[in-house]
Scaffold this motif. Structure first.
Motif, mmCIF file in Angstrom:
data_model
loop_
_atom_site.group_PDB
_atom_site.id
_atom_site.type_symbol
_atom_site.label_atom_id
_atom_site.label_comp_id
_atom_site.label_asym_id
_atom_site.label_seq_id
_atom_site.Cartn_x
_atom_site.Cartn_y
_atom_site.Cartn_z
ATOM 1 N N THR A 114 -3.216 -12.306 -2.307
ATOM 2 C CA THR A 114 -3.972 -11.504 -3.275
ATOM 3 C C THR A 114 -5.435 -11.932 -3.327
ATOM 4 O OG1 THR A 114 -1.964 -11.252 -4.601
ATOM 5 C CG2 THR A 114 -4.064 -10.784 -5.688
ATOM 6 N N CYS A 139 2.621 -8.331 -4.019
ATOM 7 C CA CYS A 139 1.227 -8.595 -4.413
ATOM 8 C C CYS A 139 0.551 -7.337 -4.968
ATOM 9 C CB CYS A 139 0.427 -9.110 -3.215
ATOM 10 S SG CYS A 139 1.051 -10.655 -2.532
ATOM 11 N N GLY A 140 1.296 -6.233 -5.060
ATOM 12 C CA GLY A 140 0.728 -4.987 -5.550
ATOM 13 C C GLY A 140 -0.228 -4.338 -4.564
ATOM 14 N N GLU A 180 -0.767 -1.975 -1.162
ATOM 15 C CA GLU A 180 -0.173 -0.960 -0.287
ATOM 16 C C GLU A 180 -0.916 -1.000 1.041
ATOM 17 O OE1 GLU A 180 0.621 3.874 -0.160
ATOM 18 O OE2 GLU A 180 0.239 2.877 -2.082
ATOM 19 N N GLN A 181 -0.175 -1.161 2.112
ATOM 20 C CA GLN A 181 -0.817 -1.231 3.423
ATOM 21 C C GLN A 181 -0.387 -0.057 4.295
ATOM 22 O OE1 GLN A 181 0.500 -4.337 6.170
ATOM 23 N NE2 GLN A 181 2.295 -4.761 4.905
ATOM 24 N N ASN A 229 6.221 -6.516 4.897
ATOM 25 C CA ASN A 229 5.754 -5.705 3.777
ATOM 26 C C ASN A 229 6.444 -6.076 2.474
ATOM 27 O OD1 ASN A 229 3.923 -3.569 3.032
ATOM 28 N ND2 ASN A 229 5.738 -2.341 2.554
ATOM 29 N N GLU A 230 7.627 -6.687 2.551
ATOM 30 C CA GLU A 230 8.325 -7.096 1.332
ATOM 31 C C GLU A 230 7.435 -8.003 0.482
ATOM 32 O OE1 GLU A 230 11.502 -6.721 4.627
ATOM 33 O OE2 GLU A 230 9.419 -7.384 4.447
ATOM 34 N N GLU A 240 4.109 -6.052 -0.800
ATOM 35 C CA GLU A 240 4.369 -5.182 -1.957
ATOM 36 C C GLU A 240 4.425 -5.991 -3.251
ATOM 37 O OE1 GLU A 240 6.833 -1.333 -0.298
ATOM 38 O OE2 GLU A 240 7.972 -3.117 -0.878
#
Length: 465
Positions: free
Chosen positions: A376, A425-426, A428-429, A419-420, A423
Motif C-alpha cells: 500500500t 490492500c484495496g 484494483e489492478q 491478486n488475492e 485486493e
C-alpha cells in the motif's frame, strides 16, 4: 571445472553429467570443486555487455566447453527471446538508495523463468545430442512449476511432472500449470504443503534404482544449473546501478527467499568477486532462515500459510550448499550434520561460523500486515505496485539497510500472479492479457494424497504411457 557433492561421496564429474544428475547420488548437492574468481579488471570489461552476452561470459566459467560456443550462444538467445523487456532483468529506481531488480519479464511472469527457460532449452539440447529420454520431476511452491512446464511443453523426448501443494498456491499460479494441455505434462496436486512435496522429490531422487530406471532429471534448485543461471542478474544489476549512480561501491541485495536458492546465487556471485556488502534474507512467517541468521539455529517450526505463498517453505533445499561453504568445505561434517538433522530435526552452529554468517547476511521475517502495508505504501508514494514477495524484500531493506548504503531489492514476480493479496490492500489492478486469458481455459490436474506410494504409481503410469 568439475563438480563434487557437499557430502563428499561423488567423484569429480563434468558439467553435463552434473546437470543430468541433479541431486547428487549420495544425497548431497552438487557444487563446483572451485568457485571461479572474477577480477576487478574483468568486471570492468563486463559492465557494458548485454544480458545475453553476460550470460555467455559467466556460463563459460562453468561449462568446460562441453557445449560448443555457437551452440551455447543459440541456447542463450532462444532462452531469452520470449522475455518482454529487451534488458531481460531491468533495474528501476524506487527511491534514493533503493533499486528494484525486475525479474518477472519472462513467459510466466516470475523470476524462475530466468533459469528455467535456459534449463528447458538445455534439456532439449541434451536429449537430442545424447538420444536420451529425459523425465523431469519437480516440486513447486507456485512459480517453479509453471516456468519449468513452459520451458519443455511439447518437446520431443521429454516428459515433465510437477507436484504442487493443493490449495496452497495462488489461483494464477495454479492456472499457469494446469491449463497446459500438452501430453508430455503431468500436474499432481498433492494434499499437504510444499515441504511434503519437496521431501518426496528428494526421496525419489535418492532412490538410485528408481531414478535410473525412470530417467529422472531435476528442475528444482537442487540442480546447480538453476543457481548458475541466477548469479547472472546479480552481476547485471550491479553494473546498471553503477551506471545510474556513477559510484562503484559494494551493494546490498535484499532477496525474498524460502528455498535459499536465489540468495545462494547472490552468495555465489559474491564469492566470485562481485562487490556485495550484505545479503538481506527476507522471509515471511515461515522464518526458519531468519532465526538461523540471528541465532545459528536451523529448526523447522509450525507451517504457516501466508500472503507470499512461494516463500511458504520450512526446509530450504539449498541451505546445505551454504553450510558446506560456511563450515570450510568439510564434506564429512556436512554428512554428519545432515544425518543429525534427519534424526533430530535441527542444526545448530555457533562461534566463528555464526560470526561469519552474520558478517555476510542480514535477515528480517516480514509479517502479514507488514507485507500488505508495504504494498500500500509504495503504491501510494511511488505509483509502483509490488507483489507480496517483492514487498517482503523491500520491507526487509527498510529494517536492515544501513545509513548511506545502496540496496537492490529483487522483484520476483508480477503482482497479477498474487491478486488475492493485492485486493486485500484495496487496490484494483489490470491483468496482462496472458494472465487474464487463463481464467477461460480448462484445467487438467490429478489429485493425489500425500503418500509417496500413490505419487509413484502416477509417475510410473505417466512415464510408461
Amino acid at each position: 571445472m568439475e563438480y563434487i557433492s557437499t557430502r563428499g561421496n561423488v567423484g569429480k564429474i563434468g558439467f553435463i553429467d552434473a546437470f543430468l544428475m541433479g541431486l547428487a547420488d549420495d544425497g548431497g548437492l552438487l557444487v563446483p570443486n572451485e568457485i571461479p574468481a572474477v577480477s576487478a579488471e574483468k568486471l570492468k570489461q563486463w559492465q557494458n555487455l548485454s544480458y545475453q552476452e553476460l550470460v555467455l561470459e559467466i556460463f563459460s566459467l562453468y561449462t568446460n566447453d562441453e557445449i560448443p560456443q555457437e551452440d551455447l550462444k543459440q541456447l542463450v538467445n532462444d532462452s531469452y527471446a520470449t522475455f518482454r523487456d529487451p534488458q531481460v532483468t531491468p533495474v528501476r529506481k524506487l527511491k534514493d538508495g533503493l533499486f528494484l531488480l525486475e525479474l518477472f519479464h519472462g513467459p510466466t511472469f516470475a523470476f524462475k523463468d530466468i533459469a528455467l527457460q535456459f534449463m528447458g532449452q538445455l534439456y532439449t539440447y541434451v536429449s537430442k545430442k545424447l538420444n536420451k529420454k529425459i523425465h523431469i520431476l519437480g516440486a513447486t511452491s507456485g512459480d517453479t512449476g509453471a516456468s519449468a512446464i513452459q520451458g519443455v511443453r511439447g518437446k520431443e523426448g521429454i516428459k515433465i511432472c510437477i507436484l504442487h501443494p493443493n490449495g496452497k498456491v495462488s489461483k494464477v499460479q495454479e492456472l499457469q500449470m494446469t491449463t497446459v494441455q500438452d501430453e508430455n505434462v503431468l500436474n499432481l496436486s498433492v494434499e499437504g504443503n510444499f515441504d511434503d512435496c519437496q521431501r518426496i522429490i528428494k526421496d525419489l531422487f535418492a532412490d538410485l534404482d528408481f531414478k535410473s530406471n525412470n530417467h529422472l532429471c531435476a528442475i528444482n534448485s537442487i540442480n546447480f544449473v538453476r543457481i548458475m543461471a541466477q548469479t547472472v542478474y546479480y552481476f547485471y544489476s550491479y553494473f546498471q546501478v553503477v551506471k545510474e549512480t556513477g559510484v562503484e561501491q559494494p551493494l546490498n541485495f535484499s532477496v525474498p527467499t524460502g528455498n535459499f536458492g536465489d540468495i545462494f546465487a547472490g552468495y555465489l556471485a559474491k564469492r566470485m568477486g562481485l562487490p556485495v556488502n550484505k545479503l538481506i534474507l527476507a522471509t515471511n512467517e515461515n522464518n526458519i532462515l531468519e532465526r538461523f541468521i540471528h541465532e545459528g539455529v536451523y529448526k523447522p517450526g509450525d507451517f504457516r500459510t501466508t500472503y507470499s505463498p512461494s516463500m511458504d517453505i520450512q526446509v530450504a533445499s539449498n541451505f546445505e550448499r551454504y553450510l558446506y561453504y560456511v563450515l570450510g568445505e568439510d564434506a564429512a561434517q556436512i554428512r554428519e550434520l545432515m544425518d543429525s538433522f534427519k534424526r533430530n530435526g535441527e542444526i545448530v552452529i555457533g562461534g566463528e561460523a555464526l560470526a561469519l554468517v552474520q558478517a555476510e547476511f542480514a535477515a528480517h521475517g516480514v509479517q502479514g500486515q507488514e507485507c500488505l502495508d508495504t504494498i500500500t505504501k509504495y503504491k501510494a508514494e511511488t505509483g509502483y505496485l509490488l507483489d507480496p514477495h517483492s514487498a517482503c524484500g523491500v520491507s526487509a531493506t527498510e529494517v536492515r539497510s544501513g545509513q548511506g548504503e545502496v540496496t537492490v531489492s529483487l522483484a520476483t514476480a508480477h503482482p497479477a500472479k498474487f491478486n488475492e493479496a493485492i485486493e486485500l490492500c484495496g487496490i484494483e489492478q489490470e491483468f496482462p492479457e496472458q494472465i487474464a486469458s487463463l481464467f477461460n481455459k480448462p484445467q487438467r490436474q490429478t489429485m493425489v494424497d500425500g503418500s509417496q506410494e500413490e505419487i509413484v504409481r502416477e509417475l510410473v503410469k505417466f512415464y510408461n504411457a
